[in-house]
Structures are given as structure tokens and as C-alpha cells.
Design a protein around this motif. Structure first.
Motif, PDB file in Angstrom:
ATOM      1  N   GLY A 285       0.821  -1.213   0.000  1.00  9.95           N
ATOM      2  CA  GLY A 285       0.000   0.000   0.000  1.00  9.95           C
ATOM      3  C   GLY A 285       0.850   1.256   0.000  1.00  9.95           C
ATOM      4  O   GLY A 285       0.544   2.225  -0.694  1.00  9.95           O
TER       5      GLY A 285
ATOM      6  N   VAL B  73       4.183   1.468  -0.835  1.00  8.15           N
ATOM      7  CA  VAL B  73       5.111   1.562  -1.961  1.00  8.15           C
ATOM      8  C   VAL B  73       4.391   2.050  -3.219  1.00  8.15           C
ATOM      9  O   VAL B  73       4.941   2.798  -4.010  1.00  8.15           O
ATOM     10  CB  VAL B  73       5.784   0.194  -2.210  1.00  8.15           C
ATOM     11  N   GLN B  74       3.125   1.646  -3.363  1.00  5.44           N
ATOM     12  CA  GLN B  74       2.416   2.023  -4.586  1.00  5.44           C
ATOM     13  C   GLN B  74       1.741   3.386  -4.505  1.00  5.44           C
ATOM     14  O   GLN B  74       1.229   3.874  -5.498  1.00  5.44           O
ATOM     15  CB  GLN B  74       1.386   0.961  -4.939  1.00  5.44           C
TER      16      GLN B  74
ATOM     17  N   ARG C 245      12.693   3.786  -0.545  1.00  8.89           N
ATOM     18  CA  ARG C 245      12.181   2.456  -0.193  1.00  8.89           C
ATOM     19  C   ARG C 245      13.099   1.670   0.732  1.00  8.89           C
ATOM     20  O   ARG C 245      12.674   0.736   1.413  1.00  8.89           O
ATOM     21  CB  ARG C 245      11.969   1.622  -1.458  1.00  8.89           C
TER      22      ARG C 245
ATOM     23  N   VAL D 160      10.373  -9.695  -4.363  1.00 16.19           N
ATOM     24  CA  VAL D 160       9.344  -8.991  -5.123  1.00 16.19           C
ATOM     25  C   VAL D 160       9.182  -9.652  -6.492  1.00 16.19           C
ATOM     26  O   VAL D 160       8.072  -9.797  -7.000  1.00 16.19           O
ATOM     27  CB  VAL D 160       9.702  -7.498  -5.265  1.00 16.19           C
ATOM     28  N   HIS D 161      10.291 -10.077  -7.071  1.00 12.03           N
ATOM     29  CA  HIS D 161      10.226 -10.675  -8.408  1.00 12.03           C
ATOM     30  C   HIS D 161       9.862 -12.156  -8.372  1.00 12.03           C
ATOM     31  O   HIS D 161       9.138 -12.637  -9.227  1.00 12.03           O
ATOM     32  CB  HIS D 161      11.550 -10.457  -9.132  1.00 12.03           C
ATOM     33  N   PHE D 162      10.385 -12.834  -7.393  1.00 11.11           N
ATOM     34  CA  PHE D 162      10.065 -14.265  -7.259  1.00 11.11           C
ATOM     35  C   PHE D 162       9.593 -14.536  -5.835  1.00 11.11           C
ATOM     36  O   PHE D 162      10.393 -14.518  -4.914  1.00 11.11           O
ATOM     37  CB  PHE D 162      11.300 -15.127  -7.546  1.00 11.11           C
ATOM     38  N   ARG D 163       8.311 -14.794  -5.704  1.00 10.74           N
ATOM     39  CA  ARG D 163       7.775 -14.986  -4.349  1.00 10.74           C
ATOM     40  C   ARG D 163       8.276 -16.283  -3.712  1.00 10.74           C
ATOM     41  O   ARG D 163       8.035 -16.524  -2.540  1.00 10.74           O
ATOM     42  CB  ARG D 163       6.233 -15.006  -4.379  1.00 10.74           C
ATOM     43  N   ASP D 164       8.949 -17.101  -4.492  1.00  7.62           N
ATOM     44  CA  ASP D 164       9.483 -18.350  -3.928  1.00  7.62           C
ATOM     45  C   ASP D 164      10.529 -18.059  -2.873  1.00  7.62           C
ATOM     46  O   ASP D 164      10.768 -18.854  -1.974  1.00  7.62           O
ATOM     47  CB  ASP D 164      10.190 -19.201  -4.990  1.00  7.62           C
TER      48      ASP D 164
ATOM     49  N   LYS E 269      13.570   1.614  -8.431  1.00  8.80           N
ATOM     50  CA  LYS E 269      12.591   2.338  -9.237  1.00  8.80           C
ATOM     51  C   LYS E 269      11.516   1.431  -9.823  1.00  8.80           C
ATOM     52  O   LYS E 269      10.420   1.882 -10.113  1.00  8.80           O
ATOM     53  CB  LYS E 269      13.301   3.080 -10.359  1.00  8.80           C
TER      54      LYS E 269
ATOM     55  N   ALA F  81       7.575  -0.518  -7.518  1.00 12.48           N
ATOM     56  CA  ALA F  81       6.142  -0.229  -7.476  1.00 12.48           C
ATOM     57  C   ALA F  81       5.408  -0.967  -8.597  1.00 12.48           C
ATOM     58  O   ALA F  81       4.284  -1.423  -8.426  1.00 12.48           O
ATOM     59  CB  ALA F  81       5.903   1.270  -7.579  1.00 12.48           C
ATOM     60  N   GLU F  82       6.072  -1.092  -9.742  1.00  6.84           N
ATOM     61  CA  GLU F  82       5.438  -1.770 -10.870  1.00  6.84           C
ATOM     62  C   GLU F  82       5.441  -3.280 -10.706  1.00  6.84           C
ATOM     63  O   GLU F  82       4.502  -3.954 -11.099  1.00  6.84           O
ATOM     64  CB  GLU F  82       6.200  -1.451 -12.148  1.00  6.84           C
ATOM     65  N   ALA F  83       6.539  -3.787 -10.151  1.00  6.46           N
ATOM     66  CA  ALA F  83       6.701  -5.236 -10.081  1.00  6.46           C
ATOM     67  C   ALA F  83       5.801  -5.855  -9.025  1.00  6.46           C
ATOM     68  O   ALA F  83       5.545  -7.050  -9.064  1.00  6.46           O
ATOM     69  CB  ALA F  83       8.165  -5.578  -9.796  1.00  6.46           C
TER      70      ALA F  83
ATOM     71  N   GLN G  95       6.494 -15.738 -12.340  1.00  9.36           N
ATOM     72  CA  GLN G  95       6.599 -15.192 -11.008  1.00  9.36           C
ATOM     73  C   GLN G  95       7.143 -16.208 -10.025  1.00  9.36           C
ATOM     74  O   GLN G  95       7.191 -15.976  -8.836  1.00  9.36           O
ATOM     75  CB  GLN G  95       5.280 -14.603 -10.529  1.00  9.36           C
TER      76      GLN G  95
ATOM     77  N   ILE H  12       6.375   7.511  -8.375  1.00  9.77           N
ATOM     78  CA  ILE H  12       6.126   6.122  -8.025  1.00  9.77           C
ATOM     79  C   ILE H  12       6.427   5.243  -9.242  1.00  9.77           C
ATOM     80  O   ILE H  12       7.027   4.196  -9.138  1.00  9.77           O
ATOM     81  CB  ILE H  12       4.682   5.944  -7.533  1.00  9.77           C
TER      82      ILE H  12
ATOM     83  N   TYR I 182       8.303   5.371 -13.137  1.00  5.73           N
ATOM     84  CA  TYR I 182       9.280   6.151 -13.867  1.00  5.73           C
ATOM     85  C   TYR I 182       9.023   5.967 -15.353  1.00  5.73           C
ATOM     86  O   TYR I 182       8.958   4.839 -15.835  1.00  5.73           O
ATOM     87  CB  TYR I 182      10.692   5.704 -13.493  1.00  5.73           C
TER      88      TYR I 182
END
Lengths: 278, 243
Positions: free
Chosen positions: A100, A102-103, A109, A172-176, A272, A275-277, B18, B71, B73
Motif C-alpha cells: 500500500g 510503496v504504490q 524504499r 518482489v520478483h520471485f515470491r518463492d 525504481k 512499485a510496478e513489479a 513469477q 512512483i 518512472y
């Protein structure tokens, strides 16, 4: 350099987030802060029962302190490792746990994982304080070594923070990552001489000698583990009450600095895109 | 504030890697197509004006705001501005439910970039504005949703930025609180600060904004005085002749 300045400017935010963790943690519990002691105490009881009473592991008595109590010897290694493991695991989840924020808000961060170092470190400080009291009661003369203990604690915090930064991004990229790491941490603990003395490993290592015709022994490989050095330094200071082995101490510092720099670099590079990932 | 040729790309994943397993099995290639949420958008926002962003759902307004708020870029283009920027994309984010309103004001304020000194100085103002004086030492989880939002909004509005970016949060609280907010925006403007807001309410945009930009499918359609832009936008909508 510019990045470090920005991080430095967010120190007030870091302090506030750390306070949020600390204050929120034991709200609405009867025992409050005492809960942070329960976990290490429970592990201490179990390990002491199994490894000192049943399996009869006997670490050498503290030299020159003369202490010979398994439970205390165990805690000198267990508390630092528990701190390390908690920082890495909580720091790793800190970005995911604050989606919440971060976005929706811009801020550095990096304060999220670092605030976990602060809040877990606060509990650790409390635990170590209790340990010092116990050591004094048992007859150890720890006072002159406390400044060095604090320095080593700081180094371990830096080391753990570096690792937490790398893993927070990976998670963040791999929840594993989070599931993977909790297993790694268990294995890591048993590969560090916390509940058994390193002399047992040395004995085995001598038996096999150099591996594959080289002069590299099992012990050499075993001692690559940076946590082995940290635990050794903590025991030398707290349990033995003597100057730490300079090589061990130097390696702790090098590991801490190296891992932290890599962590900072990785985190900065991917900050950077976080937030997107998410 | 200047926005130059800003484009923002999102990846629409058909099959996303993912987990490590899928990444390895597929050799790190995930299947995606690019979606440009913003395409070469550029305009200028004059200092001290109130600027509205309008457009249908999914036209890229919020994406643009998030780019302004640092937030997201942008892939290409630049956003340049003078002074301090604050974004009000969501209120009360970062509140800890178990902590009191007082503690949360300090926490939220510092997340939004205020120093402790600033917050202490503004504390009374924040509490007064929110109208929750009576419950300030209660944990915020016991607040009604209106109180929660009002407190969050009060903190955010008191950050005192040079540029304020607002995303449809005007519709919070009761009528009385909304009037207070509207007044606050007028004060902001009188103090020479810039406000950029996104809204679907054409009346409020017409009332508050000097100029506006109309976005459609990520592209800038029209930018100019608020009245003209709104009229053009409304006319483009189906059934506009009736209205």
C-alpha cells in the motif's frame, strides 16, 4: 554518494517506522516485551535438553573466564544467529508487506528493510542485555569487553541488512524466495557451530585430511561461512572474556562491508521498478 | 512544471514468470506484449495555477499522476519542476491500526516527507482540521472510516508542498469536511502553489481549475483553459447532445 545522502535524509522516517514496528509488535499482549525472550529461552531449553543432557555435547570451558555452562555457551551463539535470521526473513518480506505504501507514496524504499533491522535489533539488544546479566551472575567478567561486543553486534547488523536488501528485491520478483530462505536459514544454523563446538568438526576434518588430494580440509570449507566467524567472536568476547581472534574479527568486518555494499547496489538498481513489479 | 514527451509502458503478461520454477523452465522468457499507458504526453503547468486532468476510465490519468509522484518512472520523456512535490493518491496509507491517532500523525507525516519539527509545529492545525480531537489518543482501528480518511487527509494537506498532486480524494468525508477541503485548495492557490488534480466530477474541475488537459487512451487530446477542454470532452462523449 547522492543516494547515500538521500538515505541519510530519511533517517527520521526510518526512526518512525522502526518505532511503529516496536510499538505495534506487542500491543495487546499481557507480557509485552517479555515475549521477545520467550523464543530464545524455549530454544535454549530444548537444545540444552537434547544436546547437553541426551547427546552429551561438551564444549570447552571458557578460557580464561572458567565458565562451563552449556546453556550460557549456547545463548552466546544462539542469540546473534536468531537476530541474523529474523532480520533477513523479516527484511525480505518488508517490501511485500507494505504494498500500500510503496504504490501510493514516494519515499526512499530502503527504509522499509532497514526499519526491520532496527526493530529486530531492539529486541536483540534487550535479549543481549539479559544475557550479560546472566553472564555476570555466573561469574564472568564481561564488562571490559562490552564495547567490542557492541561493535560486533553492529557489524552483524550491517551484514544482515545487506543480505536482507538483496533478498527483499528478489522476493518482489520471485515470491518463492521467502519459502526458500526459511529452509536455507534452518540449514545454515546447523552448519554454524551454535549447538555444538567447532572442535567436533575439526576432529572429523582431521580424520579425512585434505580433500581430493589437495590441502583443503573440510574445516577450511566449513569456515567459509561468515556466521561461524561472528559466533566465534561473540563467544570469545562474552563466554571466554578475551580479545577476539584478529583474523576472525577482520573477516567479520570484511564480510559485513562487502555484503552490505552489494545489497545497496542491488537495491538501488531495482528500487525504481519496485512499485510496478509488486 | 513541465512534462515533456512522457511515455509509460506496461507489460501485459500472458504467462508470467513469477516463480523461479517457471523462469527456469521457460528459460527466463516470459510472454508479454507492451501496453503503452501514456504515449508521448507533453504539456506545461503554469506555476500557481490549478490544473485538472480529465478523461474516461483507463485513459492514463492515474498513471500520469504516479509518474509525477515518482512512483512510476516513464520510459521516455522528462518531468521537470521546481520546489517540493507531494502526492495525495491515497489517504491514510501507512497508518498502523494499533497505534493512536497522535502516533499515526507523526508516522504518516514523516512518510510524506515532513520533519518532526514541522509536524510538531502543525500538529494542532492537523488535529483541528481533521475534527477528531476527542479521539486523538485512541488507536485508529477504532475510528470510523470517515474519521480515518479525514485524519489521513489532514496530515497530507499540511505537508505544504509547492506542487500538490491529488487523485480524486476530494470525495471524502461529509459535506462539511468537503467544504473545508475546497477552502484549503483555494488557500493553496492564493499562496501561489500549484495543484494538479484528477477528477471525474466536471463541476468541481470547472469550478476549481484554471486549465485542464484531456487524456484519451494514453494520448493527450487537448490542453487549454478548463472550460473549453471540459466542453470538448463532454461533446466527445456519446449522448452529449442531450446534456
Amino acid at each position: 554518494m547522492r543516494y547515500l545522502k538521500e538515505v541519510l535524509q530519511s533517517r527520521e522516517l526510518l526512526a518512525n517506522l522502526t518505532l511503529r514496528e516496536i510499538r505495534g509488535q506487542y500491543k495487546r499482549t499481557i507480557f509485552g516485551q517479555l515475549w521477545s525472550l520467550v523464543n530464545p529461552l524455549a530454544s535454549m531449553l530444548v537444545y540444552t535438553l537434547v544436546f547437553a543432557f541426551i547427546i552429551r555435547v561438551q564444549p570447552e570451558a571458557g578460557d580464561p573466564s572458567g565458565l562451563d555452562i552449556f546453556a550460557v555457551w549456547l545463548l552466546c551463539g544462539l542469540l546473534p544467529f536468531a537476530f541474523f535470521s529474523n532480520v533477513v526473513q523479516q527484511g525480505m518480506g518488508s517490501i511485500l508487506g507494505n504494498v500500500g505504501l510503496v504504490q501510493k507514496v514516494y519515499f526512499a524504499r530502503i527504509v522499509l528493510p532497514l526499519s526491520k533491522v532496527g526493530s529486530v535489533g531492539y529486541n536483540w539488544l534487550f535479549e543481549m542485555g539479559v544475557l550479560v546479566v546472566v553472564l555476570v551472575i555466573c561469574g564472568a567478567f564481561v564488562w571490559p569487553w562490552l564495547p567490542l561486543v557492541v561493535v560486533t553486534m553492529f557489524l552483524l547488523a550491517v551484514f544482515a541488512a545487506g543480505l536482507a536488501l538483496i533478498l527483499a528485491v528478489a522476493n518482489v520478483h520471485f515470491r518463492d524466495t521467502q519459502y526458500f530462505v526459511s529452509i536455507i536459514m534452518q540449514i545454515w544454523m546447523y552448519l554454524t557451530p551454535i549447538i555444538y563446538p567447532i572442535s567436533l568438526v575439526a576432529t572429523q576434518s582431521d580424520k579425512y585430511g585434505g580433500l581430493f588430494g589437495t590441502s583443503v580440509t573440510i574445516l577450511d570449507i566449513y569456515r567459509i561461512n561468515p556466521m561461524e566467524r561472528f559466533v566465534a567472536v561473540f563467544r570469545q568476547l562474552l563466554y571466554d572474556n578475551r580479545w577476539p581472534n584478529p583474523q576472525d574479527f577482520l573477516l567479520c568486518a570484511i564480510w559485513a562491508l562487502a555484503v552490505f555494499c552489494v545489497g545497496l547496489w542491488v537495491f538501488r538498481r531495482s528500487e525504481k521498478g519496485l512499485a510496478e513489479a509488486l | 512544471m513541465e512534462i515533456e514527451h512522457v511515455s509509460k509502458k506496461f507489460r501485459l503478461y500472458h504467462e508470467r514468470n513469477q516463480s523461479i520454477k517457471s523462469a527456469i523452465m521457460r528459460g527466463r522468457r516470459s510472454v508479454h506484449e507492451d501496453f503503452w499507458a501514456l504515449k508521448d504526453v507533453g504539456f506545461e503547468v503554469p506555476v500557481g495555477s490549478t490544473f485538472g486532468l480529465i478523461g474516461s476510465n483507463g485513459s492514463g490519468k492515474s498513471t500520469l499522476l504516479k509518474c509525477l509522484a515518482k512512483i512510476y518512472y516513464p520510459e521516455t520523456g522528462r518531468i521537470t519542476y521546481n520546489g517540493k512535490i507531494a502526492a495525495l493518491l491515497e489517504v491514510g496509507s501507512g497508518f498502523h491500526p494499533e497505534l493512536s491517532g497522535r502516533e499515526n500523525i507523526f508516522l504518516n507525516g514523516s512518510i510524506l516527507g515532513m520533519s518532526k519539527k514541522e509536524i510538531t509545529g502543525k500538529f494542532d492545525e492537523i488535529v483541528n482540521f481533521s475534527g477528531v480531537e476527542q479521539f486523538i489518543d485512541q488507536p485508529v482501528k477504532n475510528y470510523s472510516s470517515g474519521m480515518y480518511v479525514r485524519l489521513g487527509f489532514s496530515v497530507a494537506i499540511n505537508v505544504n508542498p509547492d506542487i500538490l498532486v491529488v487523485d480524486e480524494v476530494l470525495a471524502v468525508g461529509d459535506t462539511e469536511f468537503q467544504a473545508k477541503c475546497a477552502q484549503k485548495f483555494v488557500d493553496f492557490k492564493n499562496e501561489g502553489r500549484t495543484v494538479i488534480l484528477v477528477s471525474h466530477s466536471m463541476e468541481s474541475v470547472r469550478e476549481m481549475c484554471d486549465s485542464a488537459a484531456w487524456l484519451s487512451h494514453g494520448e493527450l487530446v487537448k490542453v487549454g483553459p478548463a472550460d473549453e477542454t471540459i466542453t470538448a470532452y463532454l461533446e466527445s462523449l456519446p449522448g452529449a447532445s442531450a446534456a
